[in-house]
Write a protein that holds these residues in place. Structure first.
Motif, PDB file in Angstrom:
ATOM      1  N   ILE A  18       0.854  -1.200   0.000  1.00 19.71           N
ATOM      2  CA  ILE A  18       0.000   0.000   0.000  1.00 19.71           C
ATOM      3  C   ILE A  18       0.883   1.242   0.000  1.00 19.71           C
ATOM      4  O   ILE A  18       1.796   1.367   0.835  1.00 19.71           O
ATOM      5  N   VAL A  19       0.644   2.109  -0.963  1.00 23.33           N
ATOM      6  CA  VAL A  19       1.416   3.353  -1.089  1.00 23.33           C
ATOM      7  C   VAL A  19       0.443   4.512  -0.897  1.00 23.33           C
ATOM      8  O   VAL A  19      -0.546   4.625  -1.624  1.00 23.33           O
ATOM      9  N   GLU A  20       0.724   5.363   0.069  1.00 22.45           N
ATOM     10  CA  GLU A  20      -0.181   6.473   0.361  1.00 22.45           C
ATOM     11  C   GLU A  20       0.568   7.789   0.242  1.00 22.45           C
ATOM     12  O   GLU A  20       1.726   7.887   0.663  1.00 22.45           O
ATOM     13  N   GLY A  21      -0.082   8.792  -0.325  1.00 23.23           N
ATOM     14  CA  GLY A  21       0.545  10.116  -0.407  1.00 23.23           C
ATOM     15  C   GLY A  21       1.148  10.406  -1.768  1.00 23.23           C
ATOM     16  O   GLY A  21       1.789  11.437  -1.949  1.00 23.23           O
ATOM     17  N   ALA A  22       0.942   9.500  -2.723  1.00 25.94           N
ATOM     18  CA  ALA A  22       1.450   9.764  -4.076  1.00 25.94           C
ATOM     19  C   ALA A  22       0.506  10.765  -4.756  1.00 25.94           C
ATOM     20  O   ALA A  22      -0.710  10.644  -4.631  1.00 25.94           O
ATOM     21  N   PRO A  23       1.055  11.759  -5.461  1.00 21.28           N
ATOM     22  CA  PRO A  23       0.183  12.731  -6.125  1.00 21.28           C
ATOM     23  C   PRO A  23      -0.599  12.087  -7.267  1.00 21.28           C
ATOM     24  O   PRO A  23      -0.236  11.020  -7.750  1.00 21.28           O
ATOM     25  N   ALA A  24      -1.656  12.761  -7.696  1.00 19.11           N
ATOM     26  CA  ALA A  24      -2.421  12.301  -8.861  1.00 19.11           C
ATOM     27  C   ALA A  24      -1.623  12.601 -10.125  1.00 19.11           C
ATOM     28  O   ALA A  24      -0.823  13.540 -10.153  1.00 19.11           O
ATOM     29  N   GLY A  25      -1.841  11.776 -11.137  1.00 20.75           N
ATOM     30  CA  GLY A  25      -1.253  12.070 -12.446  1.00 20.75           C
ATOM     31  C   GLY A  25       0.071  11.380 -12.723  1.00 20.75           C
ATOM     32  O   GLY A  25       0.731  11.715 -13.715  1.00 20.75           O
ATOM     33  N   ILE A  26       0.459  10.420 -11.877  1.00 23.86           N
ATOM     34  CA  ILE A  26       1.676   9.655 -12.209  1.00 23.86           C
ATOM     35  C   ILE A  26       1.264   8.579 -13.201  1.00 23.86           C
ATOM     36  O   ILE A  26       0.362   7.781 -12.907  1.00 23.86           O
ATOM     37  N   PRO A  27       1.895   8.542 -14.376  1.00 17.75           N
ATOM     38  CA  PRO A  27       1.526   7.470 -15.311  1.00 17.75           C
ATOM     39  C   PRO A  27       2.034   6.117 -14.798  1.00 17.75           C
ATOM     40  O   PRO A  27       3.221   5.981 -14.488  1.00 17.75           O
ATOM     41  N   VAL A  28       1.145   5.153 -14.659  1.00 20.28           N
ATOM     42  CA  VAL A  28       1.554   3.818 -14.178  1.00 20.28           C
ATOM     43  C   VAL A  28       0.818   2.738 -14.966  1.00 20.28           C
ATOM     44  O   VAL A  28      -0.415   2.727 -15.008  1.00 20.28           O
ATOM     45  N   LEU A  29       1.581   1.837 -15.543  1.00 24.23           N
ATOM     46  CA  LEU A  29       1.005   0.668 -16.204  1.00 24.23           C
ATOM     47  C   LEU A  29       1.399  -0.562 -15.384  1.00 24.23           C
ATOM     48  O   LEU A  29       2.437  -0.546 -14.705  1.00 24.23           O
ATOM     49  N   ALA A  30       0.615  -1.610 -15.498  1.00 24.92           N
ATOM     50  CA  ALA A  30       0.961  -2.850 -14.785  1.00 24.92           C
ATOM     51  C   ALA A  30       2.371  -3.287 -15.186  1.00 24.92           C
ATOM     52  O   ALA A  30       3.147  -3.764 -14.348  1.00 24.92           O
ATOM     53  N   SER A  31       2.711  -3.072 -16.453  1.00 24.80           N
ATOM     54  CA  SER A  31       4.034  -3.530 -16.916  1.00 24.80           C
ATOM     55  C   SER A  31       5.170  -2.757 -16.228  1.00 24.80           C
ATOM     56  O   SER A  31       6.266  -3.292 -16.059  1.00 24.80           O
TER      57      SER A  31
END
Ligand code: EPS
Length: 417
Positions: A18-31
């Protein structure tokens, strides 16, 4: 503040991150996550477990349409081996005396958490301890680190690592590191730059395996593209060197961390250690070019990219040392906790060495520390807000006449170590 936590036992159903506090808008793909998880599974000297597992993260929350949305990100990594352990690891109550359960561990392994955990948590079966103490947990750290990496890559920060020592054999390191370290070393079996030393290391791993022994080693972690000014000198717990060291030391089996010149700095006079600051005489160019050039330069980076617990703008360089894995196939002496008599310690399936994987885990931990430091310095609820603040800070630093802002990473790196 970026926080992360993990849950899960080595042979339980799954690992959770669980990661908390990350800003919105980080591009993340499962890969993006799965590539890092696969890197952690590599390395000559791993045991059978790595053949059973193909670690993949399932996104449970916090990511939508390929981007973080600001809410807690949770990920699950299923343990394929669970099917072989369902009965042993079941949460259902059983009548059997704990020390007589199937696969109970009552002969604690020296070096593992078995004995101290049994005493501290009042457990008769060390499986209650070792299942969580296992380095399998690092898969969940790597998943969290992959999110942190994605944020850092929005700001041009790159993290790489390579193996420099295994079982006492030293691998040479190029004086100028490639731009993408992992692209090069991930192709080699032990993640080194030195094929000759690697051959010798592989022979040593084979002979340790025959002898039922295990091996430790050292990895170097290099973080490039960092701006000056992350971390702080003002309080002990805001110093970035301390935060990095704590993050590295929290990795299973890690026993030492050096930053930059590290222990060697203690043996040399100040004149051979500190990185002199020189003015940059060529101040031609646009504001942007000047900000990239900086007004001051360093020809060395013995400090490893940190002064006063603050990034200098040069690459951050860490050396991380791992002890040999504590499960030996030719077991060490211990006591049987049932009888109190001398016994051979428990033998569980394990690895001869996992130093190459430790480098990947160290990268993940470094990513989390730096992503946290970025959020602390540049704030914001979204990546674009962070970017505004980041650019404003860079503009202000580079507009200073005698700025010590160094962004010429390649130059600093070329003279490194
Ligand atoms: C690991 C999984 C473990 C071990 C290793 C790391 O799997 P298993 O215990 O089922 O073989 O291979 O863990 C240890 C070395 C340890 O001491 O617990 C992993 O996923 O990295």
């Amino acid at each position: 503040m970026l926080r992360f936590s993990t849950a899960g036992e080595s042979h339980g159903k799954a690992l959770i991150s669980i990661v908390e506090g990350a800003p919105a808008g980080i591009p993340v793909l499962a890969s993006d996550v799965n590539t890092q998880l696969a890197r952690r599974q590599q390395g000559y000297g791993r045991g059978r477990r790595m053949k059973i597992e193909t670690d993949q993260a399932e996104f449970i929350s916090g990511i939508r349409a390929g981007e973080t949305i600001g809410s807690p990100i949770s990920m699950m990594i299923h343990n394929k081996d669970w099917k072989n352990w369902e009965e042993i690891m079941s949460s259902a109550p059983i009548d059997t005396d704990p020390a007589a359960r199937k696969r109970a561990v009552t002969r604690p392994r020296p070096g593992h958490a078995d004995l101290v955990g049994m005493l501290k948590y009042e457990r008769e079966d060390a499986r209650d301890i070792l299942e969580r103490a296992s380095a399998r947990e690092t898969a969940a750290r790597v998943a969290a680190g992959a999110i942190a990496r994605q944020l850092l890559s929005c700001f041009g920060v790159k993290i790489g690592s390579f193996l420099t020592e295994l079982g006492g054999i030293v691998a040479t390191r190029p004086s100028v590191l490639p731009d993408d370290i992992n692209d090069v070393v991930d192709e080699s079996q032990l993640r080194t730059f030195d094929p000759e030393a690697e051959k010798e290391m592989i022979r040593l791993i084979d002979s340790a395996k025959r002898d039922g022994d295990t091996l430790g080693g050292v990895c170097e972690v290099v973080v490039t593209g960092l701006p000056v000014g992350l971390g702080s000198h003002v309080s002990w717990d805001r110093k970035l060197d301390g935060r990095l060291a704590a993050a590295m030391m929290s990795i299973q089996a890690v026993k030492g961390v050096e930053i930059g010149m590290g222990f060697e700095a203690a043996r040399l006079p100040g004149s051979k250690v500190h990185d002199e600051i020189h003015p940059v005489t060529d101040q031609s160019g646009t504001a942007e070019e000047l900000s990239l050039k900086g007004f001051a330069r360093r020809d060395t980076n013995n400090a490893g990219g940190l002064e006063g617990g603050i990034t200098t703008g040069a690459p951050v360089v860490l050396k991380v040392a791992m002890k040999p894995i504590s499960t030996l196939m030719r077991p060490l002496g211990t006591i049987d906790m049932n009888s109190g008599l001398a016994a051979a310690s428990t033998v569980e399936r394990s690895d001869v060495t996992a130093v190459p994987a430790m480098g990947v885990v160290a990268e993940a931990m470094a990513a989390i520390v730096f992503a946290d430091a970025f959020i602390e310095k540049f704030g914001g609820d979204s990546v674009s807000q962070m970017r505004h603040s980041y650019e404003a800070f860079l503009a202000s630093v580079s507009s200073r006449k005698h700025s010590v802002f160094v962004t010429d990473h390649a130059r600093a790196e070329a003279k490194l170590g």
